[in-house]
Scaffold this motif. Structure first.
Motif, PDB file in Angstrom:
ATOM      1  N   LEU A 460       0.819  -1.214   0.000  1.00 28.70           N
ATOM      2  CA  LEU A 460       0.000   0.000   0.000  1.00 28.70           C
ATOM      3  C   LEU A 460       0.850   1.261   0.000  1.00 28.70           C
ATOM      4  N   GLN A 461       2.179   1.090  -0.149  1.00 29.92           N
ATOM      5  CA  GLN A 461       3.051   2.226  -0.391  1.00 29.92           C
ATOM      6  C   GLN A 461       3.514   2.163  -1.851  1.00 29.92           C
ATOM      7  N   LEU A 462       4.503   2.970  -2.208  1.00 28.64           N
ATOM      8  CA  LEU A 462       4.846   3.134  -3.619  1.00 28.64           C
ATOM      9  C   LEU A 462       5.276   1.821  -4.276  1.00 28.64           C
ATOM     10  N   PRO A 463       4.726   1.535  -5.457  1.00 31.50           N
ATOM     11  CA  PRO A 463       5.157   0.369  -6.228  1.00 31.50           C
ATOM     12  C   PRO A 463       6.421   0.719  -7.004  1.00 31.50           C
ATOM     13  N   THR A 546      -8.598   3.966   6.070  1.00 30.52           N
ATOM     14  CA  THR A 546      -8.894   3.815   4.644  1.00 30.52           C
ATOM     15  C   THR A 546      -8.085   2.727   3.944  1.00 30.52           C
ATOM     16  N   LEU A 547      -6.887   2.436   4.430  1.00 32.26           N
ATOM     17  CA  LEU A 547      -6.026   1.479   3.731  1.00 32.26           C
ATOM     18  C   LEU A 547      -5.738   0.204   4.527  1.00 32.26           C
ATOM     19  N   TYR A 548      -5.747   0.297   5.853  1.00 34.53           N
ATOM     20  CA  TYR A 548      -5.345  -0.851   6.674  1.00 34.53           C
ATOM     21  C   TYR A 548      -6.490  -1.395   7.527  1.00 34.53           C
ATOM     22  N   SER A 549      -7.719  -1.172   7.064  1.00 29.59           N
ATOM     23  CA  SER A 549      -8.923  -1.718   7.721  1.00 29.59           C
ATOM     24  C   SER A 549      -8.978  -1.386   9.211  1.00 29.59           C
ATOM     25  N   SER A 550      -8.468  -0.212   9.581  1.00 32.59           N
ATOM     26  CA  SER A 550      -8.443   0.275  10.973  1.00 32.59           C
ATOM     27  C   SER A 550      -7.631  -0.628  11.894  1.00 32.59           C
ATOM     28  N   ARG A 551      -6.767  -1.457  11.320  1.00 31.94           N
ATOM     29  CA  ARG A 551      -5.945  -2.369  12.136  1.00 31.94           C
ATOM     30  C   ARG A 551      -4.663  -1.710  12.627  1.00 31.94           C
ATOM     31  N   LEU A 552      -4.254  -0.597  11.993  1.00 34.51           N
ATOM     32  CA  LEU A 552      -3.002   0.050  12.352  1.00 34.51           C
ATOM     33  C   LEU A 552      -3.216   0.953  13.565  1.00 34.51           C
ATOM     34  N   LYS A 553      -2.558   0.639  14.678  1.00 35.30           N
ATOM     35  CA  LYS A 553      -2.726   1.376  15.926  1.00 35.30           C
ATOM     36  C   LYS A 553      -1.428   2.077  16.319  1.00 35.30           C
ATOM     37  N   SER A 554      -1.570   3.197  17.017  1.00 37.00           N
ATOM     38  CA  SER A 554      -0.397   3.944  17.488  1.00 37.00           C
ATOM     39  C   SER A 554       0.032   3.429  18.859  1.00 37.00           C
ATOM     40  N   HIS A 555       1.323   3.143  19.001  1.00 41.34           N
ATOM     41  CA  HIS A 555       1.852   2.727  20.299  1.00 41.34           C
ATOM     42  C   HIS A 555       1.726   3.888  21.282  1.00 41.34           C
ATOM     43  N   GLU A 556       1.520   3.566  22.526  1.00 41.07           N
ATOM     44  CA  GLU A 556       1.298   4.609  23.541  1.00 41.07           C
ATOM     45  C   GLU A 556       2.465   5.580  23.649  1.00 41.07           C
ATOM     46  N   SER A 557       3.654   5.155  23.247  1.00 37.73           N
ATOM     47  CA  SER A 557       4.822   6.037  23.336  1.00 37.73           C
ATOM     48  C   SER A 557       4.793   7.163  22.317  1.00 37.73           C
ATOM     49  N   VAL A 558       3.977   7.017  21.261  1.00 37.47           N
ATOM     50  CA  VAL A 558       3.922   8.047  20.219  1.00 37.47           C
ATOM     51  C   VAL A 558       2.519   8.610  20.001  1.00 37.47           C
ATOM     52  N   GLU A 693      -2.844   8.806  -7.192  1.00 34.95           N
ATOM     53  CA  GLU A 693      -2.287   7.531  -6.745  1.00 34.95           C
ATOM     54  C   GLU A 693      -2.274   7.507  -5.213  1.00 34.95           C
ATOM     55  N   LYS A 694      -3.190   6.743  -4.623  1.00 40.67           N
ATOM     56  CA  LYS A 694      -3.340   6.766  -3.166  1.00 40.67           C
ATOM     57  C   LYS A 694      -2.125   6.202  -2.435  1.00 40.67           C
ATOM     58  N   ARG A 695      -1.371   5.330  -3.097  1.00 43.97           N
ATOM     59  CA  ARG A 695      -0.167   4.804  -2.447  1.00 43.97           C
ATOM     60  C   ARG A 695       0.879   5.903  -2.287  1.00 43.97           C
ATOM     61  N   ARG A 696       0.957   6.818  -3.285  1.00 47.40           N
ATOM     62  CA  ARG A 696       1.891   7.938  -3.186  1.00 47.40           C
ATOM     63  C   ARG A 696       1.465   8.878  -2.044  1.00 47.40           C
ATOM     64  N   HIS A 719     -11.462  16.831  -6.897  1.00 47.35           N
ATOM     65  CA  HIS A 719     -11.866  16.179  -8.150  1.00 47.35           C
ATOM     66  C   HIS A 719     -10.960  15.004  -8.509  1.00 47.35           C
ATOM     67  N   GLY A 720     -10.121  14.584  -7.611  1.00 53.34           N
ATOM     68  CA  GLY A 720      -9.157  13.527  -7.905  1.00 53.34           C
ATOM     69  C   GLY A 720      -9.597  12.127  -7.565  1.00 53.34           C
ATOM     70  N   GLY A 721     -10.885  11.925  -7.327  1.00 54.08           N
ATOM     71  CA  GLY A 721     -11.362  10.577  -7.031  1.00 54.08           C
ATOM     72  C   GLY A 721     -11.842  10.432  -5.600  1.00 54.08           C
ATOM     73  N   SER A 722     -12.404   9.266  -5.288  1.00 63.95           N
ATOM     74  CA  SER A 722     -13.046   9.044  -3.987  1.00 63.95           C
ATOM     75  C   SER A 722     -12.062   9.123  -2.821  1.00 63.95           C
ATOM     76  N   TYR A 723     -10.839   8.637  -3.026  1.00 68.45           N
ATOM     77  CA  TYR A 723      -9.875   8.631  -1.917  1.00 68.45           C
ATOM     78  C   TYR A 723      -9.512  10.060  -1.509  1.00 68.45           C
ATOM     79  N   LEU A 724      -9.267  10.922  -2.492  1.00 65.16           N
ATOM     80  CA  LEU A 724      -8.939  12.309  -2.190  1.00 65.16           C
ATOM     81  C   LEU A 724     -10.131  13.043  -1.575  1.00 65.16           C
ATOM     82  N   LYS A 725     -11.332  12.715  -2.033  1.00 68.52           N
ATOM     83  CA  LYS A 725     -12.526  13.312  -1.425  1.00 68.52           C
ATOM     84  C   LYS A 725     -12.616  12.946   0.051  1.00 68.52           C
ATOM     85  N   LYS A 726     -12.395  11.672   0.361  1.00 71.15           N
ATOM     86  CA  LYS A 726     -12.432  11.220   1.757  1.00 71.15           C
ATOM     87  C   LYS A 726     -11.370  11.939   2.581  1.00 71.15           C
ATOM     88  N   TRP A 727     -10.194  12.138   1.982  1.00 70.58           N
ATOM     89  CA  TRP A 727      -9.102  12.799   2.714  1.00 70.58           C
ATOM     90  C   TRP A 727      -9.471  14.240   3.046  1.00 70.58           C
TER      91      TRP A 727
END
Length: 743
Positions: A460-463, A546-558, A693-696, A719-727
């Motif tokens: 989900l990052q740059l190809p 939007t990309l990691y199904s809400s599975r990505l969590k922030s550690h308490e230290s950050v 490009e949402k990965r970028r 106007h750049g698509g659904s992902y940019l609208k959500k952002w």
């Protein structure tokens, strides 16, 4: 099970795509070099002009290393302007050293400021162009490795003032083509020629990777004890999964989740004899870039030795990217280890004699008669150089073989793993970092040397960057995926799980081996790391949802760290403290300001910049620095090289090279305390280009640790698509949104 027809179609499709990519790179290079003036080439980062030769030395493999810099007599600063030259990246950019061309192409100034005519063909006939690979780059010097064959009669005669041009690199494609040929002969016996003498063994790993047979059942890993107790549960699960997998395991590491940290634990487990690992494995560690390989190397060198008397037997092939910054990295390189081995004395003598001869020929030293050799004497000396180089390569080959044979861990880029140094070397495991940035064909180069494969990266990052993707293909690639049909009553629930597919020819080269294996075998082929140690929770929130199904969590230290927690920060008021140092996400919206972008260059090949956005970025950078944030703690990133050039001209004179300014692509794998993103795009046509490009975009917004500032025109970006609208909806609800008009 993949059929012979499917295997043949898969390999042939790769050949076709690689041929297109090779042609696209050659076409781009030739068009740019033929149609662009020297100033425009420098602006595009494809040339460095007005250089002088600092020295000519001999590197590993008998290569001639030409070191160049910007002489102070001709430049206001010796620091290079922004450019795209990269060292040792599959395997390194190909470059040509040639006579410098002045900006008007007709005349140039000497050191006293007087104009002199450009040299005539008669005057310049003794100088020549030299082609090679970018060996090393710093802020002030670039080293080109010229591979001078002993069969060549060319004498290296470089001009007093040079420029370096970036060229299309065919070496990479030649090696990938050769690998595909080997793969074809291994899996399709009918493709072998009658005179083929090589043995093409079809390994179980190759069978699994091509879908000929499914992965083997999980191995038993009893009594697993972790070396690093700080690993979180998802990291421990990934380590266990990698050890249990018989042929292949994929590690999915979203931004800041400690992917390298996890890989180091896997390497320690595989190379150490423990109850869970009865036999120490020999490992080949590769990456898509030198940066990823050197990052792992530095971590390995920092590990405590399992035995006080035993040093980690690690060897790095190729020249490390940060060799001057880390002495330990230098000590681990094949070049240094080969030079310090007991067998190296004779090779050193030959090398010294060779370098002395080159010094005389390049004019650094005088010849036997007290002056530079000419005519027959010079020709004879070049014959001696060729003979010495051949002898040096032979002696060096024996030294290299011994050093690598004694190494339990070898590190190299994927491409350089196919070099002559590793010929006939085999490994138990190959680990490829940044596998989601590497072409599948280049990954097969090290795969052939091992029985087991571990891939690490984030799809989900740059190809990989693909030049040959045309507009039609890009449109297809970014088309929305159709929603699945509602489940019918009584339908087996298992049908709701992701469908697995067989071996299919790739649509584009952006489909990596990591992507293909997940599609072929389902999510069970990988394990995802889900705790990130970089971003404030608010910065992490949108990409996680939007990309990691809400599975990505922030550690308490950050999760709640902010700029005001850094030492040395200060503001005049509590309001300013919150505005500058206490806000994790700021959005400067330029909608309605008519801060329109400008196209630099011709047609679709041009890059874009936005001067007004540059002013906003400059003002916010000044405020952060005035509040005590160090320039070295800030990164300014943008999708466009022209904007990088503009921002560099605005900010570099004030903040120097400590302030990092670069493209999104160059920041992957990096992080800074504060990141400012300039989106650039603002136009009446509402075109967003790269931003679609949402990965970028994911890479851009996940570089920041404590503070993310976005500068852009919402009326264009929406106007750049659904992902940019959500952002934009998310920014409106969660960021400190500010008007970006003139203060």
């Amino acid at each position: 099970m993949a059929t012979e027809g499917q295997l043949s179609a898969f390999i042939e499709r790769h050949r076709v795509l690689l041929a297109k990519e090779r042609d696209a790179e050659i076409e781009r290079s030739s068009l740019l070099l033929s149609n662009c003036g020297p100033k425009l080439l420098e602006q595009k980062g494809l040339a460095l002009g007005g250089l002088g030769v600092v020295g000519v030395n001999i590197g590993l493999g008998g290569k001639t290393l030409v070191e160049l810099e910007r002489p102070a007599a001709y430049h206001s600063t010796v620091i290079f302007p922004p450019h795209t030259f990269r060292q040792g990246f599959m395997p390194g950019d190909l470059a040509r050293i040639e006579e410098n061309i002045s900006l008007n192409g007709l005349a140039k100034k000497n050191t006293k400021g007087k104009k002199t005519a450009a040299p005539s063909s008669a005057e310049s006939k003794n100088v020549q162009a030299a082609e090679g690979v970018v060996y090393k780059v710093s802020d002030t010097r670039i080293v080109i490795a010229v591979d001078s064959s002993e069969n060549s009669s060319d004498m290296l005669e470089l001009p007093e003032r040079c420029r370096v041009l970036k060229l299309a690199n065919s070496v990479t494609y030649d090696r990938m083509d050769k690998t595909l040929n080997t793969l074809e002969k291994a899996v399709i016996p009918s493709s072998r020629q009658a005179n083929d003498k090589a043995q093409y063994e079809l390994s179980q790993l190759t069978r699994v990777l091509l879908g000929i047979t499914p992965p083997s059942p999980k191995l038993s890993v009893p009594d697993l004890q972790f070396f690093d107790d700080s690993l979180n549960p998802s990291q421990k699960e990934a380590v266990k999964f990698a050890l249990e997998s018989a042929e292949v395991a994929c590690i999915h590491g979203p931004p800041g989740t400690g992917k390298t940290h996890t890989l180091i634990e896997i390497i320690r487990q595989l190379t150490t004899v423990t109850p869970a690992n009865p036999n120490a494995n020999r490992i080949l560690i590769c990456g898509a870039s030198n940066l990823s390989v050197d990052n792992i190397l530095e971590r390995l060198l920092a590990l405590p030795a399992a035995d006080k008397n035993a040093k980690l037997s690690v060897t790095r092939i190729g020249h490390p990217a940060r060799v001057m910054a880390h002495e330990g990295v230098l000590e681990a390189t094949l070049e240094v280890k080969a030079g310090r081995s007991d067998q190296a004395a004779l090779a050193k003598d030959v090398k010294s004699e060779l370098e002395a001869a080159l010094d005389v020929l390049s004019g650094k030293k005088k010849g036997a008669k007290g002056k530079a050799p000419r005519g027959l004497e010079r020709k004879k000396m070049w014959e001696d150089v060729k003979a010495l180089r051949k002898e040096y390569r032979q002696r060096e080959g024996g030294v290299v073989k011994t050093v690598l044979g004694d190494s339990q861990i070898v590190l190299a880029t994927c491409h350089s793993a196919g070099g002559r140094q590793l010929h006939n070397h085999t490994f138990d495991v190959v680990l490829i970092d940044e596998a989601t940035q590497a072409l599948e064909a280049v990954c097969w180069i090290p795969i052939f040397k091992a029985k087991k494969l571990i891939l690490a990266g984030d799809p989900l990052q740059l190809p990989p960057t693909i030049l040959s993707l045309n507009k039609h293909e890009k449109k297809e690639k970014t088309a929305p995926i159709a929603k699945s049909q509602p489940q019918k009553q009584g339908q087996n629930k298992k049908s709701n799980s992701p469908k697995k597919s067989g071996l299919r020819p790739p649509r584009t080269l952006e489909v990596t081996l990591f992507d293909r294996l997940e599609k072929m075998y389902g999510p069970g082929i990988k394990r995802m790391l889900n705790v990130q140690y970089r971003m404030h929770a608010q910065i992490c929130q949108f990409p996680s949802k939007t990309l990691y199904s809400s599975r990505l969590k922030s550690h308490e230290s950050v999760a709640s760290h902010l700029l005001h927690d850094l030492p040395g920060t200060k503001t005049d008021s509590e309001e300013e403290q919150k505005e500058l140092l206490g806000t994790p996400v700021v959005f400067f919206d330029t909608a309605g300001c008519e801060y329109y972008e400008r196209l630099e260059g011709d047609g679709d090949d041009g890059s874009r910049c936005n001067e007004n956005e540059g002013t906003v970025v400059k003002q916010w950078t000044r405020k952060l620095v005035d509040a005590g944030i160090l320039p070295s703690q800030i990164a300014i990133i943008t999708p466009y090289q022209a904007q990088v050039t503009l921002l560099t001209s605005l900010l570099r004179p004030t903040y120097g090279s400590d302030l990092e300014i670069g493209t999104v692509d160059g920041m992957q794998g990096r992080e800074k305390e504060a990141v400012i993103i300039s989106l650039v795009r603002s136009n009446e046509k509402r075109e967003v280009g790269f931003l679609k490009e949402k990965r970028r975009l994911n890479v851009a917004m996940t570089r920041a640790r404590r503070h993310l500032c976005v500068v852009g025109d919402s009326s264009t970006v929406v106007h750049g698509g659904s992902y940019l609208k959500k952002w934009l909806v998310w920014l409106e609800a969660n960021a400190d949104v500010r008007y970006a008009g003139p203060e």
